[in-house]
Design an enzyme around this catalytic site. Structure first.
Site, mmCIF file in Angstrom:
data_model
loop_
_atom_site.group_PDB
_atom_site.id
_atom_site.type_symbol
_atom_site.label_atom_id
_atom_site.label_comp_id
_atom_site.label_asym_id
_atom_site.label_seq_id
_atom_site.Cartn_x
_atom_site.Cartn_y
_atom_site.Cartn_z
ATOM 1 N N GLU A 117 0.854 -1.187 0.000
ATOM 2 C CA GLU A 117 0.000 0.000 0.000
ATOM 3 C C GLU A 117 0.883 1.227 0.000
ATOM 4 O O GLU A 117 2.104 1.138 0.126
ATOM 5 C CB GLU A 117 -0.926 -0.004 1.221
ATOM 6 C CG GLU A 117 -1.989 -1.087 1.179
ATOM 7 C CD GLU A 117 -2.950 -0.995 2.351
ATOM 8 O OE1 GLU A 117 -3.918 -0.243 2.268
ATOM 9 O OE2 GLU A 117 -2.713 -1.676 3.357
ATOM 10 N N HIS A 227 -8.619 9.560 3.329
ATOM 11 C CA HIS A 227 -8.249 8.466 2.425
ATOM 12 C C HIS A 227 -8.482 8.943 0.998
ATOM 13 O O HIS A 227 -9.538 9.504 0.707
ATOM 14 C CB HIS A 227 -9.083 7.221 2.725
ATOM 15 C CG HIS A 227 -8.509 5.972 2.117
ATOM 16 N ND1 HIS A 227 -8.526 5.736 0.759
ATOM 17 C CD2 HIS A 227 -7.871 4.916 2.676
ATOM 18 C CE1 HIS A 227 -7.936 4.575 0.528
ATOM 19 N NE2 HIS A 227 -7.521 4.061 1.672
ATOM 20 N N ARG A 275 -0.363 8.477 1.723
ATOM 21 C CA ARG A 275 -1.755 8.850 1.541
ATOM 22 C C ARG A 275 -2.004 10.360 1.487
ATOM 23 O O ARG A 275 -2.822 10.835 0.712
ATOM 24 C CB ARG A 275 -2.491 8.289 2.761
ATOM 25 C CG ARG A 275 -3.745 7.646 2.431
ATOM 26 C CD ARG A 275 -4.177 6.868 3.628
ATOM 27 N NE ARG A 275 -4.071 5.460 3.331
ATOM 28 C CZ ARG A 275 -4.484 4.512 4.134
ATOM 29 N NH1 ARG A 275 -5.016 4.835 5.302
ATOM 30 N NH2 ARG A 275 -4.373 3.265 3.797
ATOM 31 N N HIS A 334 -10.837 9.617 7.128
ATOM 32 C CA HIS A 334 -10.597 8.184 7.313
ATOM 33 C C HIS A 334 -10.018 7.858 8.680
ATOM 34 O O HIS A 334 -10.443 6.898 9.310
ATOM 35 C CB HIS A 334 -9.641 7.718 6.214
ATOM 36 C CG HIS A 334 -9.314 6.262 6.246
ATOM 37 N ND1 HIS A 334 -10.271 5.287 6.154
ATOM 38 C CD2 HIS A 334 -8.117 5.619 6.333
ATOM 39 C CE1 HIS A 334 -9.682 4.093 6.191
ATOM 40 N NE2 HIS A 334 -8.381 4.268 6.317
ATOM 41 N N ARG A 369 -0.567 8.758 9.257
ATOM 42 C CA ARG A 369 -0.392 7.326 9.513
ATOM 43 C C ARG A 369 -0.031 6.556 8.244
ATOM 44 O O ARG A 369 -0.637 6.756 7.189
ATOM 45 C CB ARG A 369 -1.688 6.754 10.083
ATOM 46 C CG ARG A 369 -1.640 5.253 10.316
ATOM 47 C CD ARG A 369 -2.960 4.773 10.873
ATOM 48 N NE ARG A 369 -4.036 4.988 9.951
ATOM 49 C CZ ARG A 369 -4.479 4.083 9.083
ATOM 50 N NH1 ARG A 369 -3.924 2.880 9.024
ATOM 51 N NH2 ARG A 369 -5.475 4.353 8.279
HETATM 52 C C1 SIN Z 1 -6.965 0.692 2.901
HETATM 53 O O1 SIN Z 1 -7.220 -0.498 2.762
HETATM 54 O O2 SIN Z 1 -6.657 1.443 1.973
HETATM 55 C C2 SIN Z 1 -7.061 1.269 4.276
HETATM 56 C C3 SIN Z 1 -6.078 0.645 5.149
HETATM 57 C C4 SIN Z 1 -5.713 1.572 6.243
HETATM 58 O O3 SIN Z 1 -6.368 2.587 6.444
HETATM 59 O O4 SIN Z 1 -4.708 1.313 6.897
#
Ligand code: SIN
Length: 514
Positions: A117, A227, A275, A334, A369
């Site tokens: 991610e 997010h 993010r 988020h 985060r």
């Molecule tokens: C996501 O799956 O994009 C969210 C995971 C997270 O917020 O850590």
């Protein structure tokens, strides 16, 4: 004055990953534990977590690398010792969860499958049910059978000469007083501050308000993570379906209506940048083109429906087939990166008051985060906090004030409008002032209903968030000021607040290690 009374060595507020992990740990260490939850068994943010749990992979990865990525994302405000401690605890926490029956997805080689991610330098995120990691974690913890009083909202943490001495709750049986020397806040976040969020309806900042009123400090509340990819539907408000970052981890691309990349030239990691970077890039493109969403192109991912069943269901319900259509997305609130100040054992400055999970500010997240570090933190710190809480067993519970106090309450719609318009992805002094004036219209009310309690918690948290966002005259992590676009070395510290003489006041500004 109270309709019922009970006693427990430890009371945990919240039935998500941090709360139930803590409850189990405290029970194992010989404490009688009562967990209270205002919703039902799956009304938690944990239930909705998709991407997974970030945990150091056995090959091609290291604690140092995970720590480095976490601190890069945290934009200078992580506490390095806290990051190391929590990241190091990851493998053991996953073993414990697996022993409890949680099942993680396996790859073709029979090993636990790992995805990537935003902000991660390697594939280290384990997942379950494709994109239903949180649901599996919640299932496993619920199945452990800890006693939980559902439908009970925490109203007031009472303190006396020995620290915490009780918790007042509103329950279906009326107002209850639970005598206890240890209260553990595991109430989750504050997504309901904003009109659109990925959080469940119960994410109303309850723990922030309970903690502040009991004497704890809060910090880093200006850092609200938006997010980047939340399913956009015209007029959609409330809890919006998340399109996990893992979708980009598997190759999906962010594009505007002209088909142009959103993140090209923005960051070396492109669509897998941290993010905050991606949300800002989307916000800038929407502003430039005068549009309210962009698109995620996931059409190249083969077997999308098998890998991402939850996302597929949400998209299909909105008339979008990710295999053939572009997915409309926009940033939405988020995660609350800051919270009640604790150490890595979950201890606040108030004896007997602990916090773990999203409600807590351990120093792991800093100004932003890193993806999938939240379930990790809930597991690791939840376990430790449960143990510490159990150590309070036998502390006398005398001398507290058990009356639910009056509190300023602003109507939810007015509060959400003020924050959504003025304190979202990009902020400025004027907007923050407008929002603060709106919050100042709050009326002092008796918070003896769940709705009033929630609105009072949101009001106090909004006040703290706006104070910190106004004072932070720089852009850092997920706090972006259009009037102060640069990051200032002089502001590389956490802003802390506490209630002094009935007023929310800044306490000391705490620097972090270089
Ligand atoms: C996501 O799956 O994009 C969210 C995971 C997270 O917020 O850590």
């Amino acid at each position: 004055m109270h309709d019922w009374e009970a006693s427990a060595d430890v009371v945990v507020i919240g039935g998500g990953v941090a709360g139930l992990t803590a409850a189990r740990a405290a029970t194992r260490h010989g404490a009688s534990v009562l967990t209270v939850s205002k919703g039902g068994p799956t009304d938690t943010a944990t239930q909705y977590a998709q991407g997974g749990i970030a945990v150091v992979a056995p090959t091609g990865d290291s604690v140092e690398s995970h720590v480095y990525d976490t601190m890069e994302a945290g934009a200078g405000l992580c506490d390095e010792a806290a990051v190391e401690s929590i990241v190091e605890g990851g493998r053991r926490a996953i073993e414990a969860l697996t022993d409890l029956g949680a099942v993680f997805d396996l790859g073709r080689d029979g090993q636990v499958s790992r995805t990537r991610e935003g902000g991660h330098s390697t594939r280290r995120i384990i997942h379950a049910g494709g994109d239903a990691t949180g649901a599996e974690v919640q299932r496993a913890l619920n199945a452990a059978g800890m006693p939980v009083l559902f439908g009970a909202a925490a109203a007031h943490v009472a303190t006396g000469p020995n620290g915490v001495c009780g918790l007042v709750v509103l329950s279906t049986k009326g107002i209850g007083l639970i005598h206890t020397p240890a209260v553990l806040l595991a109430t989750g976040g504050s997504g309901q501050l904003f009109a659109c969020s990925t959080n469940p309806p119960g994410a109303t900042a309850d723990g922030i308000a309970l903690g502040l009123r009991a004497g704890a400090e809060v910090a880093d509340l200006e850092f609200v993570q938006f997010h980047p990819t939340v399913l956009f539907t015209p007029g959609g408000v409330g809890r919006r379906p998340l399109i996990s970052e893992a979708v980009r981890g598997e190759g999906a691309k962010l594009v505007d209506p002209n088909g142009d990349s959103i993140t090209k030239g923005v960051h070396p990691r492109g669509d897998l940048a941290p993010r905050d970077v991606v949300s800002k890039a989307i916000h800038a493109r929407m502003h430039m083109l005068g549009i309210d969403h962009v698109y995620l192109d996931a059409r190249s991912i083969s077997g999308f429906a098998q890998r991402f069943p939850t996302i597929t269901a949400s998209c299909l319900a909105a008339g979008i087939d990710p295999q053939t259509d572009l997915i409309p997305v926009a940033p939405a609130a988020h995660y609350q990166c800051g919270g009640v100040v604790t150490d890595v054992q979950g201890q606040t400055r108030v004896p007997g008051l602990l916090a773990a999970g999203e409600v807590a500010r351990t120093g792991l997240h800093g100004a932003n985060r890193l993806a999938s570090n939240s379930l990790l933190e809930g597991l690791v710190v939840g376990e430790r906090a449960g143990l510490v809480a159990a150590g309070r067993k036998g502390t006398p519970t005398t001398g507290g004030d058990y009356a639910i106090p009056l509190a300023p309450v602003l109507n939810r719609q007015a509060l959400q409008d003020a924050l959504t318009l003025n304190a979202s992805v990009v902020r400025d002094a004027l907007g923050l002032e407008v929002a603060a004036k709106a919050i100042a219209q709050a009326e002092l009310l008796q918070t003896n209903t769940e709705e009033a309690l929630e609105d009072a918690a949101l009001t106090l948290t909004a006040q703290a968030l706006l104070a910190a966002a106004t004072a932070r005259t720089e852009s850092r992590g997920c706090h972006t000021r259009s009037d102060y676009p640069e990051t200032s070395d002089d502001q590389r510290f956490s802003r802390r607040y506490a209630i002094e003489d009935g007023q929310l006041e800044p306490t000391q500004a705490v620097g972090v290690r270089a």
